[in-house]
Design an enzyme around this catalytic site. Structure first.
Site, short mmCIF file in Angstrom:
data_model
loop_
_atom_site.label_atom_id
_atom_site.label_comp_id
_atom_site.label_asym_id
_atom_site.label_seq_id
_atom_site.Cartn_x
_atom_site.Cartn_y
_atom_site.Cartn_z
N SER A 24 130.24 -8.42 -9.63
CA SER A 24 128.77 -8.45 -9.60
C SER A 24 128.16 -7.29 -10.38
O SER A 24 128.72 -6.19 -10.44
CB SER A 24 128.32 -8.37 -8.14
OG SER A 24 126.96 -8.02 -8.05
N TYR A 52 123.01 -9.83 -13.55
CA TYR A 52 121.62 -9.96 -13.16
C TYR A 52 120.83 -9.40 -14.31
O TYR A 52 121.04 -8.25 -14.70
CB TYR A 52 121.33 -9.18 -11.87
CG TYR A 52 121.64 -9.97 -10.63
CD1 TYR A 52 121.20 -11.28 -10.50
CD2 TYR A 52 122.35 -9.41 -9.59
CE1 TYR A 52 121.48 -12.02 -9.36
CE2 TYR A 52 122.64 -10.15 -8.44
CZ TYR A 52 122.19 -11.45 -8.35
OH TYR A 52 122.46 -12.19 -7.24
N HIS A 100 123.75 -20.14 -4.18
CA HIS A 100 123.87 -18.73 -3.82
C HIS A 100 124.28 -18.58 -2.34
O HIS A 100 123.84 -17.66 -1.65
CB HIS A 100 122.54 -18.01 -4.08
CG HIS A 100 122.69 -16.57 -4.46
ND1 HIS A 100 122.60 -16.11 -5.75
CD2 HIS A 100 122.91 -15.46 -3.71
CE1 HIS A 100 122.73 -14.79 -5.78
NE2 HIS A 100 122.94 -14.37 -4.55
N THR A 104 123.45 -15.17 -13.45
CA THR A 104 122.91 -15.79 -12.22
C THR A 104 121.43 -16.06 -12.43
O THR A 104 120.65 -15.15 -12.75
CB THR A 104 123.15 -14.87 -11.01
OG1 THR A 104 124.56 -14.70 -10.86
CG2 THR A 104 122.58 -15.48 -9.73
N LYS A 107 125.03 -19.51 -13.40
CA LYS A 107 125.34 -19.69 -11.98
C LYS A 107 124.04 -19.96 -11.22
O LYS A 107 123.11 -19.15 -11.27
CB LYS A 107 126.01 -18.42 -11.43
CG LYS A 107 126.27 -18.43 -9.92
CD LYS A 107 127.10 -17.21 -9.53
CE LYS A 107 127.39 -17.14 -8.05
NZ LYS A 107 126.27 -16.64 -7.25
#
Ligand SMILES: Cc1cc2nc3c(=O)[nH]c(=O)nc-3n(C[C@H](O)[C@H](O)[C@H](O)COP(=O)(O)O)c2cc1C
Ligand SMILES: CCCCCCC(=O)C(=O)O
Length: 380
Positions: free
Chosen positions: A124, A148, A277, A174, A253
């Site tokens: 992440s 992100y 999610h 994402t 995603k």
């Protein structure tokens, strides 16, 4: 006469003396005992009234496998190929942020477990250890980087470049978290990674990200992380820009709508992850497994399709593959394994998934992931 277990047997585990939970429900219950209220709440909970969180697992029960027997399934090939790489199992580890809320060794433990068992790990953006630190402890093993898109674009481009230099094999953008979901449990608990976990200054160590945060204030730190990734303007233009910035395959995603899957392909995306999610963002949305068939039909094999949200057992993996996914992402179960026993706990969760997936494929009558496409699925 001595009996030996054949290699890769479909082990029953009935003779085990282990105390590590086999049942995922027990895994979650034990993790709850071990974790702080704050951290467990953050990990377990979903958005709003948790309708989607519940639907994610419940929906799997609407799909029944219609098995076929007498197929000689003595050798099951669980390997898959994605973007020119062969992976031994049809699953990857989903990106889970701030794992220091769960265990001190956080992403390092997860990456080591994944490397040992040859499972690709998706790290992440909001990790407790930096890209290079994770790469160092799991050198040579497959890793992808989840992005992100920061509203400070240089942070994002810099992270993508660093992931590329550190040998990550794909970028996962994402798209469902341009603003945070309405997380009632976290609001109730006044969630903060500072009070949830280990080490005040260490819940996120990535220097690029860290430079944007005040680290010593429980309340404002959450606000600052969320401000950093707050990006309601995110659009297809950004996807096209990302494609220009990296030579790695780019996956989106958070795709649920077949039209978005088509637009993704038109914008040059290399892969799609059907995901809500884990029910943590917009509550009330369709479960991932219910969204999958229409996306598969729209994509028609043009790019690989992965799926997450609600996968808890090997039979769920088989259902997803049979409905057209090329691979699945495992989420909360490995976080609970991490909470219980660090790296060893993640390994245990993964080996259980491996055995279950292998035997579920065999019992459904498929001797490979490719053959899983021919498994018949009936919907209630
Ligand atoms: C505690 C937690 C943190 C997460 N952090 C991220 C993240 O940083 N980036 C991301 O794309 N998804 C994140 N997710 C979502 C997962 O990648 C995945 O979509 C979800 O966990 C799948 O649902 P499941 O765990 O119920 O199977 C997170 C999920 C959890 C449970
Ligand atoms: C408090 C910051 C959370 C960052 C986002 C992590 C995530 O994706 C999640 O679902 O949680």
């Amino acid at each position: 006469m001595t009996t030996t277990k054949p290699k890769d047997a479909f082990i029953t585990n009935l003779e085990t003396t282990e105390t590590f939970p086999f049942r995922v429900e027990e895994l979650e219950a034990k993790a709850k005992e071990k974790m702080s209220k704050n951290a467990f709440g953050y990990t377990r909970s979903g958005g709003g009234g948790e309708e989607t969180l519940r639907k994610n697992t419940a929906s799997f029960e609407k799909y029944s496998i219609l098995p076929q027997y007498l197929n000689d399934v003595s050798n099951v090939d669980t390997s898959i190929e994605l973007f020119g790489h062969t992976y031994r199992h049809p699953f990857l580890l989903a990106p889970i942020g701030m794992l220091k809320t769960t265990h001190e060794e956080a992403e390092l433990a997860v990456a080591k477990a994944a490397a040992k068992l040859d499972v690709p790990y998706i790290q992440s953006t909001v990790s407790s250890y930096a890209i290079e630190e994770v790469a160092e402890v799991s050198e040579g093993s497959p890793k992808w980087f989840q992005l992100y898109w920061s509203n400070n674009e240089n942070i994002s481009f810099n992270m993508v470049k660093r992931a590329e230099e550190a040998g990550y094999q794909a970028i996962v953008l994402t798209i469902d978290t341009t603003m945070f979901g309405w997380r009632e449990e976290d609001m109730t608990n006044r969630f903060s990674p500072l009070k949830a976990g280990y080490g005040k200054a260490n819940y996120i160590t990535d220097s690029a990200f860290l430079s944007t945060l005040k680290q010593d204030d429980e309340a404002s730190v959450v606000e600052e992380i969320l401000q950093n990734i707050y990006h309601p303007k995110l659009s297809w233009k950004h996807v096209a820009e990302l494609k220009k910035r990296t030579s790695l395959p780019v996956l989106l995603k958070g795709i649920l709508h077949p039209t978005d899957a088509r637009l993704a392909i038109e914008n040059g995306v290399d892969g799609i992850i059907v995901s809500n999610h884990g029910g943590r963002q917009l509550d009330g949305v369709i479960s991932s497994i219910d969204a999958l068939p229409a996306v598969v039909e729209e994509v028609g094999g043009e790019v690989p399709i992965l799926i997450d949200s609600g996968i808890r057992r090997g039979a769920d993996v088989v259902k997803a593959l049979a409905l057209g996914a090329d691979a699945v992402l495992l989420g909360r179960p490995y976080a609970y394994g991490l909470a219980l026993a660090g790296q060893a706990g993640v390994e245990k969760v993964l080996t259980n998934f491996m055995q279950q997936t292998r035997s579920s494929l065999a019992l459904a009558g498929a001797s490979s992931v490719k053959a899983a496409r021919n498994i018949h699925i009936l919907k209630d």
